[in-house]
Structures are given as C-alpha cells and as structure tokens.
Design a protein around this motif. Sequence first.
Motif, PDB file in Angstrom:
ATOM      1  N   ASP A  33     -10.720 -10.545  -6.151  1.00 29.13           N
ATOM      2  CA  ASP A  33     -11.436  -9.333  -6.550  1.00 29.13           C
ATOM      3  C   ASP A  33     -10.858  -8.076  -5.902  1.00 29.13           C
ATOM      4  OD1 ASP A  33     -13.358  -8.252  -8.256  1.00 29.13           O
ATOM      5  OD2 ASP A  33     -14.828  -8.051  -6.641  1.00 29.13           O
ATOM      6  N   ILE A  34      -9.579  -8.107  -5.610  1.00 26.94           N
ATOM      7  CA  ILE A  34      -8.883  -6.915  -5.135  1.00 26.94           C
ATOM      8  C   ILE A  34      -8.436  -6.126  -6.366  1.00 26.94           C
ATOM      9  CG2 ILE A  34      -6.849  -6.039  -3.909  1.00 26.94           C
ATOM     10  CD1 ILE A  34      -6.981  -8.603  -2.192  1.00 26.94           C
ATOM     11  N   PRO A  35      -8.874  -4.882  -6.524  1.00 28.38           N
ATOM     12  CA  PRO A  35      -8.483  -4.107  -7.703  1.00 28.38           C
ATOM     13  C   PRO A  35      -6.967  -3.912  -7.761  1.00 28.38           C
ATOM     14  CG  PRO A  35     -10.296  -3.055  -6.516  1.00 28.38           C
ATOM     15  CD  PRO A  35      -9.785  -4.133  -5.637  1.00 28.38           C
ATOM     16  N   ILE A  36      -6.411  -3.957  -8.969  1.00 29.64           N
ATOM     17  CA  ILE A  36      -4.977  -3.777  -9.165  1.00 29.64           C
ATOM     18  C   ILE A  36      -4.756  -2.444  -9.878  1.00 29.64           C
ATOM     19  CG2 ILE A  36      -2.888  -4.710 -10.250  1.00 29.64           C
ATOM     20  CD1 ILE A  36      -4.210  -7.480 -10.024  1.00 29.64           C
ATOM     21  N   SER A  37      -4.027  -1.558  -9.245  1.00 28.40           N
ATOM     22  CA  SER A  37      -3.750  -0.254  -9.826  1.00 28.40           C
ATOM     23  C   SER A  37      -2.755  -0.375 -10.973  1.00 28.40           C
ATOM     24  CB  SER A  37      -3.199   0.693  -8.759  1.00 28.40           C
ATOM     25  OG  SER A  37      -4.128   0.875  -7.717  1.00 28.40           O
ATOM     26  N   ARG A  38      -2.777   0.626 -11.837  1.00 34.32           N
ATOM     27  CA  ARG A  38      -1.825   0.634 -12.948  1.00 34.32           C
ATOM     28  C   ARG A  38      -0.399   0.796 -12.432  1.00 34.32           C
ATOM     29  NH1 ARG A  38      -4.198   4.217 -15.517  1.00 34.32           N
ATOM     30  NH2 ARG A  38      -5.292   2.920 -17.025  1.00 34.32           N
ATOM     31  N   LEU A  39      -0.229   1.561 -11.369  1.00 39.12           N
ATOM     32  CA  LEU A  39       1.098   1.850 -10.834  1.00 39.12           C
ATOM     33  C   LEU A  39       1.004   1.979  -9.324  1.00 39.12           C
ATOM     34  CD1 LEU A  39       4.095   2.759 -11.480  1.00 39.12           C
ATOM     35  CD2 LEU A  39       3.228   5.110 -11.288  1.00 39.12           C
ATOM     36  N   TYR A  40       2.020   1.487  -8.632  1.00 41.78           N
ATOM     37  CA  TYR A  40       2.097   1.634  -7.177  1.00 41.78           C
ATOM     38  C   TYR A  40       3.313   2.478  -6.818  1.00 41.78           C
ATOM     39  CZ  TYR A  40      -1.498  -1.938  -6.614  1.00 41.78           C
ATOM     40  OH  TYR A  40      -2.674  -2.625  -6.649  1.00 41.78           O
ATOM     41  N   THR A  41       3.127   3.336  -5.840  1.00 41.18           N
ATOM     42  CA  THR A  41       4.225   4.150  -5.333  1.00 41.18           C
ATOM     43  C   THR A  41       4.203   4.086  -3.810  1.00 41.18           C
ATOM     44  OG1 THR A  41       2.963   6.208  -5.121  1.00 41.18           O
ATOM     45  CG2 THR A  41       3.914   5.720  -7.295  1.00 41.18           C
ATOM     46  N   SER A  42       5.091   4.828  -3.190  1.00 39.73           N
ATOM     47  CA  SER A  42       5.165   4.802  -1.727  1.00 39.73           C
ATOM     48  C   SER A  42       3.888   5.326  -1.077  1.00 39.73           C
ATOM     49  CB  SER A  42       6.365   5.619  -1.241  1.00 39.73           C
ATOM     50  OG  SER A  42       6.281   6.952  -1.696  1.00 39.73           O
ATOM     51  N   LYS A  43       3.048   6.058  -1.817  1.00 43.85           N
ATOM     52  CA  LYS A  43       1.789   6.523  -1.231  1.00 43.85           C
ATOM     53  C   LYS A  43       0.816   5.365  -1.008  1.00 43.85           C
ATOM     54  CE  LYS A  43      -0.854   7.653  -5.430  1.00 43.85           C
ATOM     55  NZ  LYS A  43      -1.979   6.778  -5.094  1.00 43.85           N
ATOM     56  N   ASP A  44       0.994   4.266  -1.754  1.00 43.95           N
ATOM     57  CA  ASP A  44       0.125   3.093  -1.596  1.00 43.95           C
ATOM     58  C   ASP A  44       0.551   2.220  -0.426  1.00 43.95           C
ATOM     59  OD1 ASP A  44      -1.596   3.313  -4.088  1.00 43.95           O
ATOM     60  OD2 ASP A  44       0.414   3.384  -4.958  1.00 43.95           O
ATOM     61  N   SER A  45       1.806   2.344  -0.028  1.00 44.40           N
ATOM     62  CA  SER A  45       2.305   1.548   1.086  1.00 44.40           C
ATOM     63  C   SER A  45       3.301   2.373   1.879  1.00 44.40           C
ATOM     64  CB  SER A  45       2.965   0.270   0.563  1.00 44.40           C
ATOM     65  OG  SER A  45       3.408  -0.523   1.642  1.00 44.40           O
ATOM     66  N   PRO A  46       2.805   3.368   2.600  1.00 42.80           N
ATOM     67  CA  PRO A  46       3.718   4.244   3.339  1.00 42.80           C
ATOM     68  C   PRO A  46       4.376   3.498   4.498  1.00 42.80           C
ATOM     69  CG  PRO A  46       1.444   4.761   3.883  1.00 42.80           C
ATOM     70  CD  PRO A  46       1.399   3.750   2.791  1.00 42.80           C
ATOM     71  N   LEU A  47       5.693   3.460   4.511  1.00 38.93           N
ATOM     72  CA  LEU A  47       6.415   2.727   5.540  1.00 38.93           C
ATOM     73  C   LEU A  47       7.397   3.664   6.235  1.00 38.93           C
ATOM     74  CD1 LEU A  47       7.150  -0.736   3.881  1.00 38.93           C
ATOM     75  CD2 LEU A  47       5.593  -0.258   5.754  1.00 38.93           C
ATOM     76  N   SER A  48       6.897   4.439   7.183  1.00 43.25           N
ATOM     77  CA  SER A  48       7.779   5.183   8.074  1.00 43.25           C
ATOM     78  C   SER A  48       8.506   4.174   8.955  1.00 43.25           C
ATOM     79  CB  SER A  48       6.965   6.146   8.935  1.00 43.25           C
ATOM     80  OG  SER A  48       6.082   5.396   9.778  1.00 43.25           O
ATOM     81  N   ASP A  49       9.493   4.646   9.708  1.00 41.01           N
ATOM     82  CA  ASP A  49      10.203   3.730  10.605  1.00 41.01           C
ATOM     83  C   ASP A  49       9.237   3.053  11.563  1.00 41.01           C
ATOM     84  OD1 ASP A  49      12.513   4.421   9.353  1.00 41.01           O
ATOM     85  OD2 ASP A  49      13.374   5.551  11.025  1.00 41.01           O
TER      86      ASP A  49
END
Length: 552
Positions: A33-49
């Motif tokens: 029951d985890i909602p799935i977005s239509r599109l994922y971008t780096s804002k959904d998984s921000p990975l700085s160093d």
Amino acid sequence: MSLKERLDEWQQKTEAKVIKRPERKQSFANHSDIPISRLYTSKDSPLSDENYLAKLGFPGEYPYTRGIQPTMYRGRFWTMRQYAGFGSAEETNARFCYLLEQGQTGLSTAFDLPTQIGYDADHPMSRGEVGKVGVSISSILDMETLLCEIPLDKVSTSMTINAPASVLLAMYLVVAEKQGVPWNQVSGTIQNDILKEYVARGTYIFPPKPSMRLITDIFDFCSREVPNWNTISISGYHIREAGSTAVQELAFTLSNAIAYVEAAIKAGLQVDDFAPRLSFFFNAHNDFFEEIAKFRAARRMWARIMKERFKAKNPKSMQLRFHTQTAGSTLTAQQPDNNVVRVTVQAMAAVLGGTQSLHTNSRDEALALPTESSARLALRTQQILAHESGLTDTIDPLGGSYYVEALTDAVEARAWEYINYIEELGGAVEAIEEGYMQQEIHRAAYDTQQAIERGQQIVVGVNQFTTADEEEPDLLRVDPELGKKQAASLAKLRRERSIEPHQTALQRLRETAVGGGNLMPAIIDAVRAYATIGEICDVLRDEFGEYRPSVF
C-alpha cells in the motif's frame, strides 16, 4: 531553469494534455500500500555526496545497501540451491545427485511433516504423511543414505528444519564423522527459526523458552566446533507465504532476528562470536521493484541494528546474508506453464536485489512435488540469468534509480514503524504471544484475497485470461507404501542396536535438559547411539512440554 521549474512546466504543458484521460486504475500502489507516483525524479530521492555515503555507500562496506561483497557477482555467482526432498532417503539422494550433475552448486533439503515435528515414520501421527512434502528422516541410517557419495567437505547443504534442528544437525555432523570430514570443514545452514513457526507455519514442538534455549545452544556449540555453519536462517519467506506484505515480511523477520540476538547475549555469548553466522531467508514475490527495494532496505536496516543497537565490531556481524526462494503462493494450478514466467521475474528481482543463494520454484509445484524435468527447467532459469542475461555484469545496476531509491526509503520507513511498535509491545516473543504478528498477516492475506475475488488484482489464468480445458501435466507421485517400508526399517534398527549405549545416551540427554548445560553434545551422543528423532524429541517433550497456541 531549475529541475523543479522544469518539472512544473512539464506537468502544465505536456502531462496536462493527457492527464484527464482515464488511466488503467483509479490509484496505483504496491502490495504494501505504498503509493506509486506517475514519475520519479531526483527530488524524490535526493542523493548528495553526504546522503549517498550515509544511505548507500559502496558494495562490501557499511551500510551494505548495494551489496555485502565488493565485487558481487563479478566475483562469483550466487549459490544455485534448488530445494529438494521427497519420499525415501534413497529417492532424494538420487535427486540431489541429479541436480548436482546439472550444475546446481549447493543442496537444500526438504523434510516431510513427521520429521519436521519430531515424529518417527512409524508413529501414529505420521500415517499418510511419510515422504509426502519432503524426505523422511528418522535415524542416522536415513541421513547416511540421504548423503551417500556427497562429499560434505565440498558441498554446502541447507536444511529447512526448525523445532528439531539440533537433531538433524547432529545427524549431519555424525555422517561427516563417518566420512572422515572434520567439522571445521563442514558448511551449510539450518533454518532453526522457531519464532516464525509460531507466527506463520506451525511446525513447532516446544514452548518458546526451551525452543530459544535450543537455538542459543546451537549458536554456542557451532561457534566453537562448526565455525563454517550458518546456525540460523531467519525466515521471512513463510511469513510472506502466509499472506503478509513485503513490508511486514521485512519488519517481522528483523524483529525476530533482534529477539534471537538478545537471547544469545542473555545466554552469555558475545555478539561478534555468533552474529557472523546468522543468515536470512526471504521471499521473492511478483512486484518486481518492491522486492528489489525490500532486499536493499533489509541490508541497510540490519547493518544499523547490529552496529548501533548491539555494538557489533566485526563487519561480518553487520552483513545481512540471505537466501531467496521464489514465491510458492503465487504459483497457480491453472495454466501451470505461466509459473515459469512468474518465477523468472521473481528470480530476476532476487538477483538484482543481491541475494547470496537462490531457489527457483518449479512450474508444477501448485499441483505436486516437482518432477525431474520441472526441477531441471527451474535450475536452467537461474543458469540463463547468470550466464546470458547480463544482470550480473555490474553491481546493484538499479542503484541510483529515482524510483528504486525512493521505494527503498519508503519500505524501510514503514518497516521501522512496525519494528518500533513491536518493541513497544515488549519485543517479538511478546508480540507473537499477543497474536499481533498473526493478526496483521491474516488481515493482509484477507485483503489480497478480496482484491483477487473482486478482480482488482489480476492473476493471469485464474481471474482473467482463463481457458476452458486444461491438460493436466505429468506429476510426481510418492510411493503410498513408503510409510510401511520406513516402519519396517525402524523396527530392524531397534532390534539390532546396542541397548546400553542407547539408554545411557538418552538418560544423559534428559539430565542435561533438566540440569542445564549445552544440549548439543548430548544430542550428538544420542544420534551416535542410533536414537531416532522421535526418541530424542520425546525426551525433550517430557522435560520441556509441548506448545499449545492461544486462539486469537
């Protein structure tokens, strides 16, 4: 223009043109029951160093999100460990030898129900069940036959056995002795996970407290005598088969693992003496990306549990090593060839998730134990993935995927919510005794069945894309006379064994059970004296009692 500004522009100009058209479903979510977005971008998984190093790191380094080995499958493939066992020890030995000839790289043993609950093949409770869902093992003679001509210093063996795990391990070690193989050269795994039996599977014998004693005795004994043996396979597989979601599978498995570590420490063991030999067993289900995220989250969570909660120093104590089996509960009796496709997708998820060993189910297992040809095809599935697909050429190839990283975080966050609540209840044992885990699994299983019956969840060949007439495949049939043959063999053993060593060994076992001390040496001595699994378990039943579950 920033990414956010460009994304807003895309949503307004491009997406808006088609957004009013109906999509396939009103809402999209996975089985947890985890909602799935239509599109994922780096804002959904921000990975700085800094984020990258804290959340992912590098393979072979803490927190092991991307794998526990620095080179993963570029070094060597996972162990191809097909689960096998049926009928007599002779028949299963023949299947073992066949699978090894076909390129299998490790053994995995299925035991029948009487063996799993500590009854000899001639016990009244065993009638009609001998050899049906696994191999029948009552004595050291059966174990010798099962392992005939299999070099125990070269072949790793996994045994799916829980309540009487100490007895089957003792038999395995005595066979190694007879082969002249030192115990420090023996490698393998016993499942030995009794908590999930109370939750999801039901092949328990003793109450929780003495059961935990047996488990920690194995931890202690093997840390000294059998250093290459995996002393437990903490199993989410059966929790998932009982109907849980992926998040519940992960959370309940890690909660059980915490309970085992706490019990071992309470028994006086040092965490880094036993934790490197803990292993795990997970299910690979149908939702491809959710399963990959689950495996990645599991490694990260376990590393943090061991480092931060239990103060482990040895990196191997923090590495979650796991075996995977594809999902038996997804196999269908209707259109069984469809199961080949399901298993392939599930196996790919396990490989992309970084499993250490893998069993692929056979196409006919919804109908019967697998035939030889079906087992071969299941093994070939693994071999094609390993050698032809390119999946294994780089490490964690989906790492950095916006969707996979966001989903890994979401699975982890929801699993921590469960674990924290279980801690509030007092831990896994208390949560099981209160029926909390059982109720959550039952609720999830009910929701899934309702979704299938309403047609909201499509099962190809079952509630959509059905066919009127289906040809039944050839099935494996277990000899219906096997129970009588096994009973005759046991009668012969009891006539021919020496009475005094047998009685002395069982008496020593009883005294150890009552007086304390590690039970493994006494169990090994009883096996050497040709005591049967039923006789050994009956001594322990007398002293420990039998578990009777509450009704929730």
